[in-house]
Design a protein around this motif. Structure first.
Motif, mmCIF file in Angstrom:
data_model
loop_
_atom_site.group_PDB
_atom_site.id
_atom_site.type_symbol
_atom_site.label_atom_id
_atom_site.label_comp_id
_atom_site.label_asym_id
_atom_site.label_seq_id
_atom_site.Cartn_x
_atom_site.Cartn_y
_atom_site.Cartn_z
ATOM 1 N N ALA A 1 81.148 20.406 30.165
ATOM 2 C CA ALA A 1 81.046 21.789 29.717
ATOM 3 C C ALA A 1 80.202 21.907 28.447
ATOM 4 C CB ALA A 1 82.439 22.358 29.477
ATOM 5 N N ALA A 2 80.422 20.997 27.496
ATOM 6 C CA ALA A 2 79.686 21.044 26.229
ATOM 7 C C ALA A 2 78.197 20.816 26.443
ATOM 8 C CB ALA A 2 80.250 19.997 25.265
ATOM 9 N N GLU A 3 77.851 19.848 27.284
ATOM 10 C CA GLU A 3 76.436 19.570 27.557
ATOM 11 C C GLU A 3 75.750 20.774 28.194
ATOM 12 O OE1 GLU A 3 76.254 16.131 29.986
ATOM 13 O OE2 GLU A 3 76.632 14.711 28.360
ATOM 14 N N ALA A 4 76.388 21.350 29.217
ATOM 15 C CA ALA A 4 75.768 22.460 29.941
ATOM 16 C C ALA A 4 75.621 23.695 29.060
ATOM 17 C CB ALA A 4 76.602 22.795 31.176
ATOM 18 N N ILE A 5 76.694 24.057 28.352
ATOM 19 C CA ILE A 5 76.655 25.243 27.504
ATOM 20 C C ILE A 5 75.692 25.043 26.336
ATOM 21 C CG2 ILE A 5 78.027 26.695 25.948
ATOM 22 C CD1 ILE A 5 80.436 26.099 27.804
ATOM 23 N N GLY A 6 75.747 23.868 25.723
ATOM 24 C CA GLY A 6 74.861 23.582 24.597
ATOM 25 C C GLY A 6 73.396 23.598 24.987
#
Length: 393
Positions: free
Chosen positions: A185-190
């Motif tokens: 989630a962090a990779e995609a959103i970031g």
């Protein structure tokens, strides 16, 4: 015939057949993409058997989808997405929750295993934005509020879809890895947030250097490099490559007119995108629709998939008004290749049966075929009623 002959024959049949059927659909006032998908069904193994899916054609089709979404991004300013951010978020969240619940509960109450029920629900979460983007482009609606909401929701939908896929993949092993989910989630959103927030500024800083380059069409070559680079980066963080291409177009949108990017990219799009849509048709097994044991399950799952997106995404977009909310819901219906990817993961993990895989495949095909004419009819009908309001749409 030399070694390149069969490949060139495939290219000829796909391009010529797709354009011929697209022309027929346009004469009938239907979106051209329908003709290209129908041409694929006709050319594929289901009927004439003239074209078979192979790695080269798959690669070319993916490049076609990448350039389609890149040109869509070039016509969309980052501020336009941010302007409708809350609406798009509601569209994405409700458009995920309601179809997932519908698919899961139906499979669960028809005595299928929990993991199969979860995978079918997950496959109904996806949205293939390439289909809708093509319809909107064909109808000159990419600059409309409707298109901005759908495109912004599609970016969020892809992120949510990745998280759902990570959850169901973890469930197949008997446990949910929360650390892995948080990282995905962090990779995609970031990644998405950084490109939307700073992409245009970075390109602006580079523009003086681009102007000094001696290579002909240097700005266009830079844009293609950025498109391929962000598509690759998107694939590495687990998102669809087409989302990276769309984000690259967003980053360049402010400079598109001055650098003539959209004008230069249009011929590439016109050449490459038919391979994507025709190949979707080639992958359709029309004979599977005649299998009596699957017909009722396919019909109910497809109806739930269509209704779930129209209701969920429509509720999320209700602030735009009833008509636009309905169009947003219809525009988010196609599952396309995204639904097939989720089903393939379940099959490869040996957590769903070949029968359930066939159900998801056919559901993805049906939603892909239904959405373009429905959206085209809605937009065409309302534009005809209120021709003076075409710009808002």
């Amino acid at each position: 015939m030399n070694s390149s002959g069969p490949f060139l024959l495939d290219l000829f049949l796909i391009f010529a057949g797709g354009k011929l059927f697209a022309e027929g659909c346009e004469r009938l006032r239907q979106p051209a993409v329908i003709g290209e998908i129908v041409a694929g069904v006709l050319l594929g193994p289901s009927l004439l058997g003239l074209v078979q899916v192979n790695p080269l054609l798959r690669g070319l089709a993916e490049v076609g989808a990448i350039f389609l979404l890149f040109t869509v991004g070039l016509e969309t300013k980052p501020r336009d997405l941010v302007e409708h951010g809350w609406t798009a978020a509601l569209v994405a969240i409700l458009g995920m929750a309601i179809p997932f619940a519908g698919g899961y509960l139906y499979l669960h109450f028809t005595s299928h295993s929990r993991i199969e029920s979860v995978f079918v629900g997950a496959s109904m979460v996806a949205t293939s934005v390439g289909i809708t983007a093509r319809v909107l482009a064909d109808m000159n609606r990419l600059g409309s509020r409707l298109a901005r909401v759908i495109l912004a929701a599609a970016v969020l939908d892809d992120i949510l879809g990745m998280i759902v896929l990570a959850v169901v993949s973890s469930l197949s092993s008997g446990r949910v890895n929360m650390v892995q989910l948080a990282a995905v989630a962090a990779e995609a959103i970031g990644f998405s947030a950084l490109v939307i927030a700073f992409g245009s500024r970075v390109v602006g800083r580079l523009s003086p250097a681009v102007a000094r380059l001696r290579t002909q069409n240097s700005a266009f070559l830079l844009s293609i490099t950025l498109c391929l680079g962000l598509s690759l980066a998107s694939a590495y963080v687990g998102m669809a490559a087409i989302i990276g291409a769309f984000l690259a177009g967003l980053a360049l949108a402010e400079f598109s007119e001055a650098w003539r990017l959209e004008a230069n990219a249009r011929p590439l799009r016109e050449f490459l995108t038919p391979f994507f849509f025709v190949l979707l048709g080639v992958m359709v097994d029309a004979r599977g629709l005649l299998h009596p044991q699957l017909l009722s399950l396919v019909a109910v799952v497809s109806l739930l998939a269509i209704a779930g997106k129209i209701i969920g995404c429509g509720l999320g977009a209700v602030s735009l008004g009833t008509r636009e909310a309905l169009a947003v819901g219809v525009g988010m219906v196609p599952r396309g290749e995204v639904g097939l990817i989720i089903a393939a993961v379940g099959l490869n993990l040996h957590t769903i049966s070949t029968a359930i895989y066939a159900v998801v495949l056919l559901m993805s095909v049906i939603t892909t075929l239904v959405a373009p004419p429905a959206l085209g009819w809605l937009l065409g009908r309302w534009a005809a009623r209120r021709p003076g309001e075409g710009g808002r749409w």
